[in-house]
Design a protein around this motif. Structure first.
Motif, PDB file in Angstrom:
ATOM      1  N   ALA A   2       0.832  -1.194   0.000  1.00 32.95           N
ATOM      2  CA  ALA A   2       0.000   0.000   0.000  1.00 32.95           C
ATOM      3  C   ALA A   2       0.873   1.251   0.000  1.00 32.95           C
ATOM      4  CB  ALA A   2      -0.903   0.000   1.229  1.00 32.95           C
ATOM      5  N   MET A   3       0.372   2.284  -0.624  1.00 30.05           N
ATOM      6  CA  MET A   3       1.019   3.590  -0.583  1.00 30.05           C
ATOM      7  C   MET A   3       0.031   4.526   0.101  1.00 30.05           C
ATOM      8  SD  MET A   3       3.784   5.244  -1.387  1.00 30.05           S
ATOM      9  CE  MET A   3       4.592   4.357  -2.690  1.00 30.05           C
ATOM     10  N   GLU A  20       4.274  10.713   0.843  1.00 37.12           N
ATOM     11  CA  GLU A  20       3.885   9.327   0.656  1.00 37.12           C
ATOM     12  C   GLU A  20       4.783   8.383   1.434  1.00 37.12           C
ATOM     13  OE1 GLU A  20       3.687   8.679  -3.568  1.00 37.12           O
ATOM     14  OE2 GLU A  20       1.618   9.375  -3.580  1.00 37.12           O
ATOM     15  N   PHE A  21       4.180   7.295   1.849  1.00 37.82           N
ATOM     16  CA  PHE A  21       4.864   6.300   2.666  1.00 37.82           C
ATOM     17  C   PHE A  21       4.421   4.924   2.183  1.00 37.82           C
ATOM     18  CE2 PHE A  21       5.257   3.783   6.619  1.00 37.82           C
ATOM     19  CZ  PHE A  21       6.579   4.056   6.935  1.00 37.82           C
ATOM     20  N   GLU A  22       5.373   4.077   1.863  1.00 37.65           N
ATOM     21  CA  GLU A  22       5.067   2.738   1.379  1.00 37.65           C
ATOM     22  C   GLU A  22       4.952   1.779   2.552  1.00 37.65           C
ATOM     23  OE1 GLU A  22       7.094  -0.356  -1.701  1.00 37.65           O
ATOM     24  OE2 GLU A  22       7.375   1.791  -2.046  1.00 37.65           O
ATOM     25  N   ARG A  27      -3.171  -3.995   5.870  1.00 35.53           N
ATOM     26  CA  ARG A  27      -3.813  -3.755   7.167  1.00 35.53           C
ATOM     27  C   ARG A  27      -2.720  -3.684   8.206  1.00 35.53           C
ATOM     28  NH1 ARG A  27      -9.197  -6.652   8.420  1.00 35.53           N
ATOM     29  NH2 ARG A  27      -8.571  -5.458  10.159  1.00 35.53           N
ATOM     30  N   LEU A  28      -2.860  -2.721   9.128  1.00 33.47           N
ATOM     31  CA  LEU A  28      -1.808  -2.510  10.112  1.00 33.47           C
ATOM     32  C   LEU A  28      -2.413  -1.849  11.341  1.00 33.47           C
ATOM     33  CD1 LEU A  28       1.307  -2.895  10.136  1.00 33.47           C
ATOM     34  CD2 LEU A  28       1.492  -0.544   9.363  1.00 33.47           C
ATOM     35  N   GLY A  96      -3.582   4.686  -1.832  1.00 35.74           N
ATOM     36  CA  GLY A  96      -4.052   6.069  -1.837  1.00 35.74           C
ATOM     37  C   GLY A  96      -4.687   6.548  -0.545  1.00 35.74           C
ATOM     38  N   THR A  97      -4.632   5.752   0.504  1.00 32.31           N
ATOM     39  CA  THR A  97      -5.214   6.158   1.785  1.00 32.31           C
ATOM     40  C   THR A  97      -4.485   7.377   2.328  1.00 32.31           C
ATOM     41  OG1 THR A  97      -5.861   3.903   2.331  1.00 32.31           O
ATOM     42  CG2 THR A  97      -5.654   5.436   4.168  1.00 32.31           C
TER      43      THR A  97
END
Length: 110
Positions: A2-3, A20-22, A27-28, A96-97
């Protein structure tokens, strides 16, 4: 993978540009997301020469400080348009969250 985009805001209306963070997981737990953010921020500050010895902060120590600030209500976290209130709450992180860290600012006279 996820980005997500991290955005910092204040209740007084300030908004810092997102970055942005990869994240490998889709789910986390919120606490782990905060910890990873802090580890990355410390690493980026070191790489940019913004943190020099002997004042180099320990990334895990900074993460613990951030988690403690969350616990005492120093900031809120919104994932998408939903507030997450517990550090152990698992959040969905589709591509895109936007994750907003909303720093609470005391009202004048209050």
């Amino acid at each position: 993978m996820a980005m997500v985009t991290f955005v910092d805001e204040t209740t007084s209306g300030g908004r810092a540009g997102g970055w942005e963070f990869e994240v490998a997981e889709e789910r986390l737990a919120l606490g782990e997301l905060i910890r990873r953010r802090m580890v990355r921020e410390v690493a980026e500050r070191r790489a940019a020469g913004l943190v020099q010895p002997p004042g180099q902060p320990d990334a895990e120590q900074q993460a613990e400080l951030a988690l403690a600030a969350f616990r005492r209500g120093g900031f809120l976290v919104l994932v998408g348009d939903r507030q997450v209130t517990e550090l152990d709450e698992v959040v969905d992180l589709p591509l895109g969250t936007e994750v907003t860290f909303l720093k609470l600012v005391a009202l004048v006279g209050g």
